[in-house]
Design a protein around this motif. Structure first.
Motif, short mmCIF file in Angstrom:
data_model
loop_
_atom_site.label_atom_id
_atom_site.label_comp_id
_atom_site.label_asym_id
_atom_site.label_seq_id
_atom_site.Cartn_x
_atom_site.Cartn_y
_atom_site.Cartn_z
N ILE A 325 0.86 -1.19 0.00
CA ILE A 325 0.00 0.00 0.00
C ILE A 325 0.89 1.24 0.00
O ILE A 325 0.62 2.23 -0.67
CB ILE A 325 -0.96 -0.02 1.21
N ASP A 326 1.97 1.14 0.78
CA ASP A 326 3.00 2.18 0.78
C ASP A 326 2.46 3.56 1.17
O ASP A 326 2.86 4.58 0.62
CB ASP A 326 3.66 2.23 -0.62
N ASP A 327 1.53 3.58 2.10
CA ASP A 327 0.96 4.84 2.58
C ASP A 327 0.28 4.53 3.92
O ASP A 327 -0.81 3.96 3.94
CB ASP A 327 -0.04 5.37 1.56
N GLN A 328 0.95 4.88 5.00
CA GLN A 328 0.46 4.48 6.32
C GLN A 328 -0.93 5.04 6.64
O GLN A 328 -1.78 4.34 7.18
CB GLN A 328 1.46 4.91 7.39
N ASP A 329 -1.12 6.32 6.29
CA ASP A 329 -2.41 6.95 6.59
C ASP A 329 -3.55 6.23 5.86
O ASP A 329 -4.62 6.01 6.41
CB ASP A 329 -2.40 8.43 6.20
#
Ligand code: AMP
Ligand code: MG
Length: 520
Positions: A325-329
């Motif tokens: 996903i490479d996007d924590q939020d």
């Protein structure tokens, strides 16, 4: 224990009535080990699921003598390419490292009227992932898996299915010596959260991505469209899809009083299916703290904790695919969805149990309805009222009340008319007060229609432990007929099945002593 390497010898080439594909194998050798099942002595049919065979439009020959040997693991269906897959997982909240198919052997995907179906032989011998286990499953637990898979399906709850049950006199050592059996189980995919955790833990992002792409391409193609909701991120959409399926599954489990017993991440299906039937139980008396697994000393998997555990497990899945996903939020935002989706799904399921679903329940009344549900559950918990029986009697009573009301609309409600329901509790004034609130909400003119709907929602028959136990005791004596009797009831659990009332009764006293062992 036999510690010889898993069997790799060729078994006799055999029947070929199914058309096979092997898309999982295209992922490559990091994902599985090819191997043959270990032959099973003197196999014998204990159950053939004609219903499932017909649903999948597989030919009769699937249950002929040659296939008995194939489904026991003694012969190969031509075109199948047996293997065991590797996965890891969290067990009882702790990272357990590598696990894998220790006794389930995948034959591949067979074409069916409902699309490609993976077939696994559970209990078909040791694999490189057996970790000292014998690769077998005992008849006792196999009967439970066979029947419960089909019971869940009958209830409309997503689950892996069971095609056949083959019994053998081959001894298997558990707490005592038992005998072996093999269940042939069927699902569009047996992928688990644990498959993803495995490659994530290895830091093997390339394999992780290949696995996620495989799952999306072959099993969850709707993720491509769903990605639009998540900034075009298809892996966020994958997590969202699994999150939604899991939330809905858990709502269904809770609504029917089902306890899974071992909700480790390796037992969580990516497709949101009920998977790996071990010490599960349909609750008899309602108790939110009920623990069905005698090895679960902390009650981690108690009935009332299942929804939170599912969220915890989704968190593990999210962590493992976070590199994709490479996007924590974004990842956290997807997970948040569970917190609204699960209560909504549970609310809908419980309102349906009260006959308040659909047109009768406008959005604005959801909150009031939920209070009605909560108060009833509280009342039921105080006295541990029998869960299945209560809902069924309530449904029946609604039908009866509806009839009485049509005949004599002016007659006031009478406590005696609810006797079949109120007889189940000691605190009748409390239940009566609740029934009056419920009636006022429902409107008596709606009772008949609601009752009919409720009879389609609240099952008469569930696989109570004592019912399974009776089938097991008879099967151990060589008589498999009770398995078929139970299957017949459980495949249509909302029907009345006249003559089988005893199967819908309260459990007998001896059922209290039943300890469902985790060993299987
Ligand atoms: P379960 O608790 O049944 O979900 O199993 C957890 C892990 O233990 C999985 O990797 C299983 O394949 C493995 N396992 C369980 N029982 C056996 C057995 N009798 N032989 C080999 N592996 C087993
Ligand atoms: Mg398992």
């Amino acid at each position: 224990m036999d510690l010889s390497p898993p069997n790799t010898a060729a078994t006799a080439a055999e029947p070929s009535v199914l058309e096979w594909t092997h898309r999982f194998k295209a992922l490559g050798p990091r994902f599985f080990t090819a191997l043959h099942p270990t032959p099973l002595a003197a196999p014998r049919w204990a159950a053939k699921n004609e219903v499932l065979r017909a649903e999948l439009a597989w030919p009769d020959e699937v249950f002929d003598d040659e296939h008995l040997h194939a489904l026991a693991g003694n012969a190969l269906m031509r075109g199948s390419e047996p293997m065991a897959t590797v996965y890891s997982g969290h067990q009882f909240g702790q990272w357990a490292g590598q696990l894998g198919d220790g006794r389930a052997i995948w034959l591949g995907e067979a074409a069916s009227a409902q699309g490609p179906q993976e077939i696994q032989l559970k209990g078909a011998g040791r694999t490189p992932y057996s970790r000292g286990g014998d690769g077998r499953a005992v008849l006792r637990s196999s009967i439970r898996e066979y029947l419960c898979s089909e019971a869940m399906h009958g209830l409309g709850i997503p689950t892996t299915r069971a095609l056949s049950l083959v019994a053998s006199p081959e001894p298997v050592r558990r707490e005592e010596i038992e005998t072996a059996a093999v269940v042939a189980r069927v699902a569009p995919s047996f992928l688990r959260f644990g498959h993803f955790e495995h490659f994530s833990a290895q830091g093997d992002t390339e394999s992780l991505r290949a696995l996620a792409d495989h799952a999306i391409a072959h099993h969850l193609p709707q993720c491509h469209e769903r990605a639009a909701l998540w900034q075009g991120n298809v892996y966020a959409a994958l997590l969202d899809e699994v999150q939604e399926r899991t939330a809905k599954l858990l709502a269904q489990w809770q609504a029917v009083g089902f306890c899974h017993g071992v909700m480790n991440t390796d037992n969580m299906s990516l497709l949101g299916l009920t998977l790996d039937y071990g010490p599960f139980q349909f609750m008899d008396g309602f108790n939110p703290g009920h623990i069905c697994n005698h090895s679960d000393h902390q009650g981690r998997y108690a009935y009332g904790r299942q929804p939170n555990v599912a969220y915890w497990n989704l968190y593990c899945l999210a962590q493992s695919i976070a590199p994709l996903i490479d996007d924590q939020d974004l990842t956290l935002a997807v997970l948040e969805g569970y917190k609204t989706l699960f209560p909504q799904a549970l609310g809908d399921a419980m309102r349906a149990k009260l006959g308040l679903a659909g047109a009768l329940a406008p959005e604005s009344e959801r909150e009031g309805d939920w209070k009605l549900v909560e108060d009833l559950m509280q009342l039921m918990a105080t006295e541990q009222v029998d869960f299945t029986l209560f809902w069924r009697q309530l449904s029946q009573a609604m039908v009866q009340q509806g009839k009485a009301h049509t005949q004599q609309p002016e007659t006031p409600m009478d406590l005696a008319h609810w006797a079949t329901v109120t007889d189940l509790v000691l605190d009748r004034p409390a239940l009566w007060a609740w029934l009056e609130r419920y009636s006022a909400r429902a409107g008596r003119e709606n009772f008949a229609a609601m009752g009919v709907q409720m009879l389609r929602t609240n099952p008469k028959f569930v696989l109570r432990n004592h019912l399974a136990e009776t089938a097991i005791r008879q099967a151990k004596l060589g008589d498999f007929s009770e398995i078929e009797t139970l299957h017949n009831l459980l495949k249509s659990p909302f029907d009345e099945h006249p003559g089988f009332e005893a199967y819908a009764d309260l459990p007998p006293d001896w059922a209290n002593q039943l300890e469902i062992s985790c060993s299987s």
